[in-house]
Design an enzyme around this catalytic site. Structure first.
Site, short mmCIF file in Angstrom:
data_model
loop_
_atom_site.label_atom_id
_atom_site.label_comp_id
_atom_site.label_asym_id
_atom_site.label_seq_id
_atom_site.Cartn_x
_atom_site.Cartn_y
_atom_site.Cartn_z
N GLY A 22 0.81 -1.22 0.00
CA GLY A 22 0.00 0.00 0.00
C GLY A 22 0.84 1.26 0.00
O GLY A 22 0.50 2.25 0.66
N ASN A 24 1.62 3.45 -2.44
CA ASN A 24 1.44 4.49 -3.45
C ASN A 24 0.80 5.76 -2.89
O ASN A 24 0.78 6.79 -3.55
CB ASN A 24 0.57 3.98 -4.61
CG ASN A 24 -0.81 3.56 -4.16
OD1 ASN A 24 -0.94 2.52 -3.51
ND2 ASN A 24 -1.83 4.33 -4.49
N THR A 25 0.34 5.72 -1.65
CA THR A 25 -0.32 6.88 -1.07
C THR A 25 -0.22 6.82 0.45
O THR A 25 0.11 5.78 1.04
CB THR A 25 -1.80 6.96 -1.50
OG1 THR A 25 -2.36 8.20 -1.07
CG2 THR A 25 -2.61 5.83 -0.89
N GLY A 26 -0.50 7.93 1.11
CA GLY A 26 -0.66 7.98 2.56
C GLY A 26 0.53 7.50 3.36
O GLY A 26 1.68 7.81 3.06
N GLY A 28 1.85 4.52 3.69
CA GLY A 28 2.77 3.65 2.97
C GLY A 28 3.73 4.43 2.10
O GLY A 28 4.93 4.11 2.02
N TYR A 172 -13.78 -3.75 11.31
CA TYR A 172 -12.47 -3.11 11.26
C TYR A 172 -11.69 -3.39 12.54
O TYR A 172 -10.50 -3.75 12.50
CB TYR A 172 -12.63 -1.60 11.06
CG TYR A 172 -11.30 -0.86 11.02
CD1 TYR A 172 -10.45 -1.00 9.94
CD2 TYR A 172 -10.92 -0.02 12.07
CE1 TYR A 172 -9.22 -0.32 9.89
CE2 TYR A 172 -9.71 0.67 12.03
CZ TYR A 172 -8.87 0.50 10.95
OH TYR A 172 -7.66 1.17 10.91
#
Length: 304
Positions: A22, A24-26, A28, A172
Site C-alpha cells: 500500500g 502508493n499513497t498515505g 505507505g 475493522y
C-alpha cells in the site's frame, strides 16, 4: 528511549531491501519514501501499478513497483512468486496496506473485506516471503494495526466473516486486533531463530484516504475535529519507521504516537488491549488463518 524520534534517526539503509504494501499513497508512501531517502532498495507492493509508478517517480534511488491485490489470494501468491524471483533477500516487510469501515462486501475469496484484506492477505504474504527473511540478520516484519483494535475487542470465531450481522466498525476492529495477534504469535514462533523479528505499529489519527468509508453519522463530527485530532501522513508513518529501523526495537513490541490517547505525536513504545495478548486466541487465530489461506509458514531453525 529518544523522546522525539524522527526520520533523522533512521540508520543508513544502503544494502537493505524493503517491501512496503500500500505504498502508493498515505502512510505507505511516506514510509517507503523515508526508507528510500536513507538508501534502501524499496519495492512498492500496490494494487494500482500506475499509481505505484507515479509514487516511485517521487522517491529517490532504487524504487520499483510490484502488483499486489490483497483481496485476492491468487494475486498474493503471484506477487510473492514475482518477488521471490526478483529478490534474493528481504530485510524489511512492512504490512501497511489496509481498508477501513467498508460497506459489507467480500474479497475475491469470499472473506469479509476488512478481515480478508487487513489480516488474511498480509498473513499469506508474510508466510510466502518469510524464508527470504529468515537468513537475514536484523530482518523485521512490521505490521500496521490501529487504536481501532480496541473497538469490540474480540475475534468472532463464531462469525469471522460477519455473515449473520455486519458492523463496519466492529469488523475493522476485529481486523486490526488480528494484526496484533498475528504479530505476537509470529514473534513467539521466531524467537528461537535469532534473526527475524515481528513488530507492530499504529499511526494514531492521520489524515489519509483510509477514512473515506467513515459512516455518515461520524463523518461531520470527525471533519469538525480533524484540525485538532489528526496529524500528517508523514507523522503517522513514524511509528512504522521506528519499528522497522530503530536498533533498540525488540520483537513483539508495539509503537504508536506518544501524545495523549496515542492520537498524535512522535513514536514511542505503547501497549495494546488486554485481549490482544491472549495466547490461546492468538494460536487459534493462527490455525484458522492457515486453514483459510492455505499458507503454512516455514519453521525457523533453532539457534544453537
Amino acid at each position: 528511549m529518544t523522546t522525539n524520534w524522527t526520520t533523522t534517526a533512521i540508520p543508513d539503509q544502503h544494502g537493505r531491501i524493503a517491501v512496503v504494501t500500500g505504498a502508493n499513497t498515505g502512510l505507505g508512501f511516506e514510509t517507503a519514501k523515508a526508507l528510500a531517502e536513507r538508501g534502501a532498495s524499496v519495492v512498492l507492493a500496490v494494487r494500482d501499478t500506475d499509481k505505484g509508478e507515479r509514487a516511485a517517480a517521487q522517491m529517490p534511488g532504487d524504487v520499483t513497483v510490484q502488483a499486489l491485490d490483497l483481496t485476492s489470494l491468487d494475486s498474493v501468491r503471484a506477487a510473492a512468486g514475482a518477488l521471490r524471483s526478483r529478490l534474493g533477500r528481504i530485510d524489511l516487510l512492512i504490512n501497511n496496506a489496509g481498508v477501513m469501515y467498508t460497506p459489507k462486501r467480500t474479497t475475491r475469496d469470499g472473506f469479509e473485506m476488512q478481515f480478508g484484506t487487513n489480516h488474511l492477505g498480509h498473513f499469506a504474504l508474510t508466510g510466502l516471503l518469510l524464508d527470504l527473511m529468515l537468513p537475514v540478520p536484523g530482518s523485521r516484519v512490521v505490521t500496521v494495526s490501529s487504536t481501532g483494535h480496541r473497538i469490540r475487542a474480540a475475534i468472532h470465531f463464531d462469525d469471522l466473516q460477519w455473515e449473520r450481522s455486519y458492523s463496519r466498525v466492529g469488523a475493522y476492529g476485529q481486523s486490526k486486533l488480528a494484526n496484533l495477534m498475528f504479530t505476537y504469535e509470529l514473534q513467539r514462533r521466531l524467537a528461537r531463530h535469532g534473526t527475524t523479528v515481528a513488530v507492530a505499529a499504529h499511526p494514531g489519527v492521520s489524515s489519509t484516504e483510509l477514512a473515506r468509508n467513515t459512516p455518515a453519522a461520524l463523518r461531520l463530527p470527525l471533519e469538525l475535529l480533524a484540525p485538532l485530532i489528526t496529524q500528517t501522513p508523514a507523522m503517522g508513518a513514524l511509528p512504522s519507521l521506528r519499528a522497522a529501523t530503530d536498533p533498540a526495537v525488540f520483537g513483539g513490541q508495539y509503537y504508536g504516537p506518544g501524545g495523549r490517547f496515542e492520537i498524535l505525536g512522535h513514536p514511542r513504545l505503547v501497549t495494546s488491549s488486554p485481549e490482544s495478548y491472549e495466547v490461546a486466541v492468538q494460536q487459534r487465530l493462527w490455525a484458522v488463518s492457515e486453514e483459510l489461506t492455505g499458507v503454512t509458514f516455514p519453521a525457523p531453525v533453532a539457534i544453537s
